[in-house]
Design a protein around this motif. Sequence first.
Motif, PDB file in Angstrom:
ATOM      1  N   ASP A 287       5.116 -24.302  66.406  1.00 38.05           N
ATOM      2  CA  ASP A 287       3.854 -23.559  66.475  1.00 38.05           C
ATOM      3  C   ASP A 287       2.936 -23.847  65.280  1.00 38.05           C
ATOM      4  O   ASP A 287       1.930 -23.167  65.094  1.00 38.05           O
ATOM      5  CB  ASP A 287       4.119 -22.057  66.583  1.00 38.05           C
ATOM      6  N   GLN A 288       3.292 -24.847  64.466  1.00 45.68           N
ATOM      7  CA  GLN A 288       2.494 -25.144  63.279  1.00 45.68           C
ATOM      8  C   GLN A 288       1.652 -26.416  63.430  1.00 45.68           C
ATOM      9  O   GLN A 288       1.125 -26.930  62.449  1.00 45.68           O
ATOM     10  CB  GLN A 288       3.407 -25.261  62.053  1.00 45.68           C
TER      11      GLN A 288
ATOM     12  N   ALA B 107      -6.785 -20.429  66.297  1.00 44.41           N
ATOM     13  CA  ALA B 107      -5.676 -19.466  66.307  1.00 44.41           C
ATOM     14  C   ALA B 107      -4.628 -19.812  65.248  1.00 44.41           C
ATOM     15  O   ALA B 107      -3.985 -18.914  64.689  1.00 44.41           O
ATOM     16  CB  ALA B 107      -5.034 -19.441  67.690  1.00 44.41           C
TER      17      ALA B 107
ATOM     18  N   THR C 193      -4.978 -20.711  62.226  1.00 45.60           N
ATOM     19  CA  THR C 193      -5.276 -20.058  60.945  1.00 45.60           C
ATOM     20  C   THR C 193      -5.487 -18.553  61.107  1.00 45.60           C
ATOM     21  O   THR C 193      -5.085 -17.777  60.240  1.00 45.60           O
ATOM     22  CB  THR C 193      -6.533 -20.675  60.311  1.00 45.60           C
ATOM     23  N   GLU C 194      -6.114 -18.157  62.205  1.00 44.75           N
ATOM     24  CA  GLU C 194      -6.506 -16.739  62.329  1.00 44.75           C
ATOM     25  C   GLU C 194      -5.317 -15.804  62.474  1.00 44.75           C
ATOM     26  O   GLU C 194      -5.413 -14.631  62.112  1.00 44.75           O
ATOM     27  CB  GLU C 194      -7.496 -16.574  63.476  1.00 44.75           C
ATOM     28  N   ARG C 195      -4.204 -16.298  62.966  1.00 43.62           N
ATOM     29  CA  ARG C 195      -3.034 -15.402  63.013  1.00 43.62           C
ATOM     30  C   ARG C 195      -2.490 -15.124  61.615  1.00 43.62           C
ATOM     31  O   ARG C 195      -1.678 -14.214  61.422  1.00 43.62           O
ATOM     32  CB  ARG C 195      -1.951 -15.971  63.935  1.00 43.62           C
ATOM     33  N   ASP C 196      -2.952 -15.919  60.615  1.00 44.52           N
ATOM     34  CA  ASP C 196      -2.626 -15.635  59.217  1.00 44.52           C
ATOM     35  C   ASP C 196      -3.777 -14.905  58.529  1.00 44.52           C
ATOM     36  O   ASP C 196      -3.757 -14.741  57.287  1.00 44.52           O
ATOM     37  CB  ASP C 196      -2.348 -16.947  58.463  1.00 44.52           C
ATOM     38  N   GLY C 197      -4.803 -14.517  59.279  1.00 40.87           N
ATOM     39  CA  GLY C 197      -5.958 -13.839  58.690  1.00 40.87           C
ATOM     40  C   GLY C 197      -6.878 -14.781  57.944  1.00 40.87           C
ATOM     41  O   GLY C 197      -7.621 -14.371  57.055  1.00 40.87           O
TER      42      GLY C 197
ATOM     43  N   SER D 278      -9.817 -18.066  58.131  1.00 44.51           N
ATOM     44  CA  SER D 278     -10.791 -18.790  58.948  1.00 44.51           C
ATOM     45  C   SER D 278     -11.044 -20.155  58.332  1.00 44.51           C
ATOM     46  O   SER D 278     -11.072 -20.309  57.092  1.00 44.51           O
ATOM     47  CB  SER D 278     -12.124 -18.023  59.020  1.00 44.51           C
TER      48      SER D 278
END
Length: 484
Positions: free
Chosen positions: A277-278, A473, A475-479, A481
């Motif tokens: 997923d990375q 997504a 990056t955004e799942r880690d908060g 942008s």
Amino acid sequence: MTAPGETSAKLLLFGATGDLSRRMLLPSLYALHADGLVPDALQIIGTARSEMSDEEFRQMARDALEEYLPDDRKDADALASFPDRLSYQALDASTIEGFDVLAEKVGDTSGGLSIFLSTAPFLFEPTIKGLKSAGLAGDNVRIGLEKPLGNDLASSREINDAVAAVFPEDRIFRIDHYLGKETVQNLMALRFANMLFEPVWNAAHIEHVQITISETVGLEGRAGFYDDTGALRDMVQNHMLQLLALTAMEPPSDFDSTAIRDEKVKVLRALRPLQPDQSVRGQYGDGAVGGQSVGSYAQDLEDSSKTETFVALKAHVDNWRWQGVPFYLRTGKRLTERRSEIVVQFRCVPHNIFAQRGGQLQANTLVIRLQPEEYVRLLVMAKEPGLDGEKVTLREVPLDLSLSQAFAGKRRRIAYERLLLDLIEGDQTLFVRRDEVEAQWQWIDAIRAGWAESGEAPKSYPAGSWGPSAAIALTERDGVSWNE
């Protein structure tokens, strides 16, 4: 014998009639000639498959300089004298016979010979054998190797073994043209010449790092090569991992080739294997770039393909300095704009003393832009002017260092000028060592093996966008942008 660090008297240029030579190498060599940076006696011998006389090669060089040199670099005297350095010998590198004739053309190499080798991967081994058989691989000869040096770890080792059988490592100069860019070299100056940065250049103070290399162009006549290669191997394996290594490495003990490359290879070996997923693969579809409609990758290729034209990765360097800090990498074709940059996102201050009066804080950001502009920008918090004692309004403001303005009196060099000069002079600092290349391939091959195992096709994205939504997504799942 010409030792490393001594200037060669001759330069042998393989692929001398090709696009790289006409656009970059000949203009770079002309610039070094015009500025008196190479010895007056330096001779440049071109070779390629095309049959051509010395004078025809000189005329081709004149035409290339007329087409590709900026007007402010065209000096009548230098343009007239530069072709006098040039000569040419046709060569079919796949057969050993022609190398003796090439050696006759090169002549006496007792003053040192530097070779710039740009060739198809399958020709590396016969070319090296041909050079050795013709006496063009002695102790006074060094060789510069232009990528691609293989397409995976195994083929890279095969090429490097073939070269190492004839040339020792201290006479092998593996080229990554990104390392010749002034701004990339300035990254080391920024870190290691300023007390301001190095004490906070670690996981305690940095939240994440982003590295972006985006292109607006499509295949540009490279369809066959690119479809066999893809974005991961074309851009990430070399340029992006070199930028990551320079950003993350420990301070070297000295500014020399051994110390710097020792530290880079430690970073590359510390890269954590990616989880499924990375990583995100993409391929551009129809869209618009710069207001012009453009077709999909399949249209440009005139065939369907599973080759990726976009990659986004979340990498980690498993050492004390960077533990827990993600490095987000992305590169792609047919994106919104052409840009190469490194973004270092610092952590927020631990306590906001302005919160009671409405002051909102943002973490400091350092942006190192490599192209098309060249600048270093530090975004810091400042108070907006005002007399309201009950309220404090904070705003992010940039502290800019424009390299083009700060060094306005200095001539801006293209990367190949630096690299060709260093090859001729024998300075390996900005070239890539074998153990670096193999560490890069080891990490890349594991990613490709994961993709092959999943069997998932690249996600489509419209040309002119910033890639597939899955990259957002990532990056955004880690908060986080992307810096856009």
